[in-house]
Design an enzyme around this catalytic site. Structure first.
Site, short mmCIF file in Angstrom:
data_model
loop_
_atom_site.label_atom_id
_atom_site.label_comp_id
_atom_site.label_asym_id
_atom_site.label_seq_id
_atom_site.Cartn_x
_atom_site.Cartn_y
_atom_site.Cartn_z
N TYR A 259 50.22 48.28 50.59
CA TYR A 259 49.13 49.01 49.94
C TYR A 259 47.84 48.29 50.29
O TYR A 259 47.78 47.56 51.29
CB TYR A 259 49.46 49.05 48.43
N ASP B 276 43.90 61.54 42.36
CA ASP B 276 44.04 60.13 42.01
C ASP B 276 42.69 59.42 41.99
O ASP B 276 42.42 58.59 41.12
CB ASP B 276 44.98 59.49 43.04
N ASP B 277 41.84 59.72 42.96
CA ASP B 277 40.57 58.99 43.08
C ASP B 277 39.62 59.32 41.94
O ASP B 277 38.87 58.47 41.48
CB ASP B 277 39.91 59.30 44.43
N GLU C 99 44.68 62.84 47.40
CA GLU C 99 44.28 61.46 47.65
C GLU C 99 43.25 61.37 48.77
O GLU C 99 43.44 61.95 49.85
CB GLU C 99 45.52 60.65 48.05
N ASP C 100 42.19 60.66 48.51
CA ASP C 100 41.19 60.30 49.53
C ASP C 100 40.63 61.50 50.28
O ASP C 100 40.55 61.52 51.52
CB ASP C 100 41.79 59.25 50.48
N LYS D 137 51.04 55.20 48.92
CA LYS D 137 51.04 55.63 47.51
C LYS D 137 52.46 56.01 47.08
O LYS D 137 52.89 55.70 45.98
CB LYS D 137 50.11 56.83 47.33
N ARG E 102 38.22 60.59 53.64
CA ARG E 102 37.58 59.40 53.02
C ARG E 102 38.71 58.44 52.67
O ARG E 102 39.18 58.39 51.55
CB ARG E 102 36.79 59.82 51.78
N ASN F 4 37.62 49.58 47.87
CA ASN F 4 38.70 49.09 48.75
C ASN F 4 38.39 49.40 50.20
O ASN F 4 37.61 50.32 50.47
CB ASN F 4 40.01 49.79 48.38
#
Ligand SMILES: NC(=O)C1=CN([C@@H]2O[C@H](COP(=O)(O)OP(=O)(O)OC[C@H]3O[C@@H](n4cnc5c(N)ncnc54)[C@H](OP(=O)(O)O)[C@@H]3O)[C@@H](O)[C@H]2O)C=CC1
Ligand SMILES: CC(=O)C(=O)O
Ligand SMILES: [Mg+2]
Length: 637
Positions: free
Chosen positions: A166, A331-332, A308-309, A237, A219, A478
């Site tokens: 991760y 999630d973000d 996600e992202d 994930k 992203r 991150n």
């Protein structure tokens, strides 16, 4: 078995066509007889052996995923489009077909220079070192070989291995995924697959998928647009879904949607296997995503789907589009928000303050994107629960983006940011340092993905502005190279007073007085596995704000007293399975109170939280070898 005697050597495409017409239910042997050769005599019905050193085509009895796992027939990303179609491979491979020469070149680059993929600044920042990259490769090979063993070692060494599978190592993996790609893992749906996605879903071999994580690669962490290389994130994930929340590894599906990439250097890279077009946007983009979501939900209607992202222009709209009808969450936006609020409640516990003290905090958030605004909204919701009106809560925030402090003077401020814009237009665009000196915030959050924005001056000002209460500093971006400051910098500039948590892991810091300060990790990995587990096992159909709030309120309760005394605001990762089970229970309880539970979880709800917790724990996968039973042909399971 069907034997075809061919008098003429047929070309590959003709053979392939023949093969395709004869389907996989019939095994076919082609026997070549040169013109004028005498026909071989058969002995009692057994066809004679005809030696051939170079068969023009292989007869295969496998298709789809089985074929990709067969080293004799596998061509990996070089399967041509016609074979992908015929052999049930669509969606299982990156969209662009490469050549054997390109595959060989990619291998040799890695063979000679495995370390050249790691930027020196990453090594310097303690981000990803060559040793971490090596460990990722070793773990990857193990996962491809034996998933039970992979998860057993991950279970037993979770704290040590989380930074490898991760963040931060997964960031390096994504940047280089087109060079590291070895075996298929997950599915690809591209803009060219429009109209076919529902059928392609059936190329995935697992009939019971319970969790899907999807990205469009736009992203990836704070690393920007990485196109289909972003698939590394859903993979990482879902590793956590299995290790932390006990989803079965065979029942999770990582997905990347390929709508092109605006990353020009990636598009120009000969090894990049995604579509080499600029990103599709607008109505066409949403049509592609609609087709994917509809197709996925049609095949696996009970699965939880995590977004996600996704970049900011699509993350929020997609969540609003599907969250009322499907078991989805972003999630973000939502996972990160619950994580941040939980961390702040944890910090208040460290300070021996009640949760109600949240409403007295002054909060500066650097980054007004999906994650930043999700966090701000959720903390504001927490303040409302402590008695403030929405307007009163909003006035406790100062939000900055690339152009500095956002005020009502901004003409183009986004609708969801507007309520949190500073009311005084004179401060429009004010710098972070100036805001900190003027406002004297108690909490500083970093979600900009832009690297070291919390400079020495900023951190020192933060410390000086908080003489009564230790400053709370969460650089949440991150991977490590994009974090706003390191733990060492925060401790040095605040004389060890900071209550600190970062998005990516940090090693403990030694203070000049000899004390060692452990560092918390403010990462949504504490929340999303449990939220997904609670939602899935409870078959809640949707994931509501109340369920996420329950997760945020549960997490800080799990920090033991002795860790609070050390300044830790999150529980230790070693306890991740217990943490996920507790989060899932809290989420399911909240869903039960809203009347959303179905199936066995509804019965457990009637019996109380202990019964729910026990049902959740017992449902979790544990990696151990199970007895294998071979079913002879013809027998159904
Ligand atoms: N710890 C965790 O669990 C999580 C961490 N994150 C991290 O949060 C970061 C942001 O994610 P996300 O919100 O989705 O990204 P977005 O791209 O949606 O938003 C980024 C925001 O940061 C602002 N920004 C960029 N550069 C600067 C700068 N130099 N100074 C001030 N503000 C700046 C942008 O402003 P502008 O619009 O003006 O360019 C924008 O408001 C990423 O690094 C991600 O890894 C995300 C989710 C979870
Ligand atoms: C952790 C995470 O989801 C992110 O950085 O995007
Ligand atoms: Mg993310």
């Amino acid at each position: 078995m069907l034997y075809l005697k061919l008098r003429r050597q047929l070309s590959h495409p003709v053979l392939a066509l023949l093969q395709s017409q004869l389907t996989q239910s019939v095994s076919v042997r082609f026997i070549h007889l040169g013109d004028g050769d005498p026909e071989p005599q058969s002995e009692g019905g057994i066809p004679p052996y005809v030696p051939s050193l170079q068969p023009p085509a292989y007869v295969i009895r496998k298709a789809g995923f089985d074929l990709l796992k067969d080293p004799w027939c596998n061509k990996g990303s070089a399967f041509p489009k016609s074979e992908r179609d015929r052999l049930g491979l669509r969606g299982l491979l990156p969209p662009r077909s490469l050549t054997l020469d390109l595959q060989a070149a990619r291998f040799m680059e890695d063979y000679y220079h495995p370390r050249h993929l790691i930027p020196p600044e990453d090594v310097k920042s303690g981000g990803v070192t060559p040793e971490m990259a090596r460990r990722w490769k070793v773990l990857q090979e193990l996962q491809d070989r034996n998933e039970t063993l992979f998860y057993r070692v991950l279970f037993e060494h979770f704290t040590e291995m989380a930074p490898i599978i991760y963040t931060p190592t997964v960031g390096w993996v994504c940047v280089n995924y087109h060079k590291l790609y070895r075996r298929p893992r997950g599915m690809y749906f591209s803009a060219e697959d429009r109209g076919d996605m529902a059928a392609m879903m059936y190329n995935w071999p697992q009939p019971d998928v319970q969790a899907i994580v999807v990205t469009d690669g736009s992203r990836i962490l704070g690393l920007g647009d990485l196109g289909i290389n972003g698939l590394g994130i859903p993979i990482g994930k879902l590793d956590l879904y299995c290790a932390a929340a006990g989803f079965s590894p065979s029942k999770v599906l990582p997905v990347v949607i390929d709508v092109g990439t605006n990353n020009e250097s990636l598009r120009a890279d000969r090894h990049y296997a995604g579509l080499r077009i600029p990103r599709i946007t607008g109505p066409e983009y949403f049509e592609i995503l609609d087709e994917f979501v509809t197709a996925a939900m049609a095949r696996w209607p009970n699965a939880v789907l995590q977004f996600e992202d996704f970049s900011i222009e699509h993350a929020g709209p997609l969540l609003r589009r599907y969250r009322k009808d499907h078991l989805v969450f972003n999630d973000d936006i939502q996972g990160t928000a619950a994580t941040a609020l939980a961390g702040l409640y944890g910090a208040l516990r460290v300070l021996n303050l009640p949760a109600a003290a949240l409403k007295e905090q002054r909060i500066v958030c650097v980054g007004a994107g999906s994650a930043g605004m999700g966090v701000v909204r959720m903390i504001a919701a927490g303040m409302q629960k402590q008695g403030l009106s929405f307007e009163q809560a909003a006035s406790r925030f100062w939000v900055l983006d690339y152009n500095g402090l956002i005020t009502i003077a901004r003409s183009s401020v986004a609708e969801h940011v507007r309520p949190f814009a500073c009311r005084d237009p004179r401060h429009e665009g004010e710098s972070l340092l100036s805001v900190i000196k003027r406002i004297k915030p108690t909490i500083l959050l970093g979600l900009a993905g832009a690297g070291r924005l919390f400079t020495e001056e900023t951190l020192t000002a933060m410390n000086e502005g908080c003489p009564q209460q230790r400053p709370i500093i969460f650089p949440m971006s991150n991977p490590t190279s994009r974090m706003e400051c390191t733990a060492e910098e925060a401790m040095r500039c605040t004389g060890g007073r900071a209550i600190y948590a970062s998005g990516s892991p940090q090693t403990p810091v030694e203070l000049p007085d000899g004390r060692t300060v452990a560092v918390s990790q403010a990462n949504n990995m504490y929340i999303f596995p449990g939220v997904a587990l609670g939602g899935f096992l409870g078959q809640t159909r949707i994931i509501t704000d109340a369920m996420l709030m329950a997760a945020a309120e549960e997490l800080p309760k799990l920090v033991p007293k002795e860790d609070l005394e050390k300044g830790l605001v999150y529980p230790r990762l070693a306890a991740i399975r217990d943490i996920s089970a507790s989060i899932a229970t809290a989420v399911a309880l909240a869903a039960g109170e809203e009347g959303r539970l179905r199936g066995r979880m509804r019965d457990k709800f009637a019996q109380g939280p202990d019964a729910m917790r026990s049902f959740i724990s017992k449902s979790m996968f544990y990696p151990d070898y199970k007895a294998l039973v071979h079913l002879p042909n013809g027998l159904e399971e």
